[in-house]
Design an enzyme around this catalytic site. Sequence first.
Site, short mmCIF file in Angstrom:
data_model
loop_
_atom_site.label_atom_id
_atom_site.label_comp_id
_atom_site.label_asym_id
_atom_site.label_seq_id
_atom_site.Cartn_x
_atom_site.Cartn_y
_atom_site.Cartn_z
CB ALA A 29 -12.77 -2.91 -3.71
CD GLN A 106 -7.93 3.30 -3.23
OE1 GLN A 106 -9.10 3.35 -3.58
NE2 GLN A 106 -7.54 3.67 -2.03
CG ASP A 109 -8.77 -6.43 -9.88
OD1 ASP A 109 -8.22 -5.75 -10.78
OD2 ASP A 109 -9.79 -6.06 -9.27
CG HIS A 126 -3.20 -0.52 -2.41
ND1 HIS A 126 -4.54 -0.33 -2.14
CD2 HIS A 126 -2.56 0.54 -1.86
CE1 HIS A 126 -4.69 0.79 -1.44
NE2 HIS A 126 -3.51 1.33 -1.27
CB CYS A 134 12.50 -12.69 -4.10
SG CYS A 134 13.72 -12.70 -2.75
CB CYS A 162 18.49 -14.72 -3.17
SG CYS A 162 17.05 -13.85 -2.49
CG ASP A 242 -24.27 -1.62 -10.76
OD1 ASP A 242 -23.95 -2.44 -9.90
OD2 ASP A 242 -23.91 -1.69 -11.96
#
Length: 253
Positions: A29, A106, A109, A126, A134, A162, A242
């Site tokens: 992240a 992971q 986005d 993920h 579906c 479905c 950073d």
Amino acid sequence: MPPPDLTTAISDLRSLIKDADRILPFTGAGISTECGIPDFRSPGGLWTKNRPIPFDDFLASAAMRDESWRRRFVMEESFAKAEPGRGHRALATLYHSGKVQAVVTQNIDNLHQMSGIAPEDVVELHGNTTFATCLDCAERYEVSWVREKFESNGEHAPGCACGGYIKTATVSFGQAMPAEAMQRAEDLSKRCDLFLAVGSSLVVWPAAGFPLMAKRNGASLVIINREPTEFDELADLVLRHDIGDVLEPFIGN
């Protein structure tokens, strides 16, 4: 010990990248926070505000399915406006140089794909929140379509033709990890000679095992993360700066 200053850190990283032939970026992240995508575990992160909805609860409760989609639509503005950051663009540069075959992430986005990395070379552990599927027949749905149906139906989640449940194409707590993606990540980890862990707290298993796997197979390990991780002592280089500042010099090189 991490390098004392940013200039030294970038120089050390540049040397490792120059000497490597098969670099495997593994992203969490932290690489997307400068893009306006909130993280999950940090103080003030999403999980401090809302308890994650386990997969079993999603299946068992219409109210939980409604709440899951309600939360997703609240986040839509962040995802819709997000553009790849400096970290994404730097990794895309390495990809186009031939040093990176694929990126393991992971994140959900879609920013690695937007940065110019081919979708088939982004290994999503993920899943991806920019579309839905579906759970029964795997039919794909766009989030905009789900939102339209949700809002016109009194904020109730629509179902598939479905009869199955429609869910973002992400992996929820208690849901099986994608076997194909996990196997590919393992293969890439074993074959790389430089593993770049970027913006990951390295606490979510089994994904957190990939840097260890790479290290045990002879790869150098670099960890770029603002906060310490449990694997820092095993790393060849730790950069607590950073992420955008660290990787920006590699954009377009």
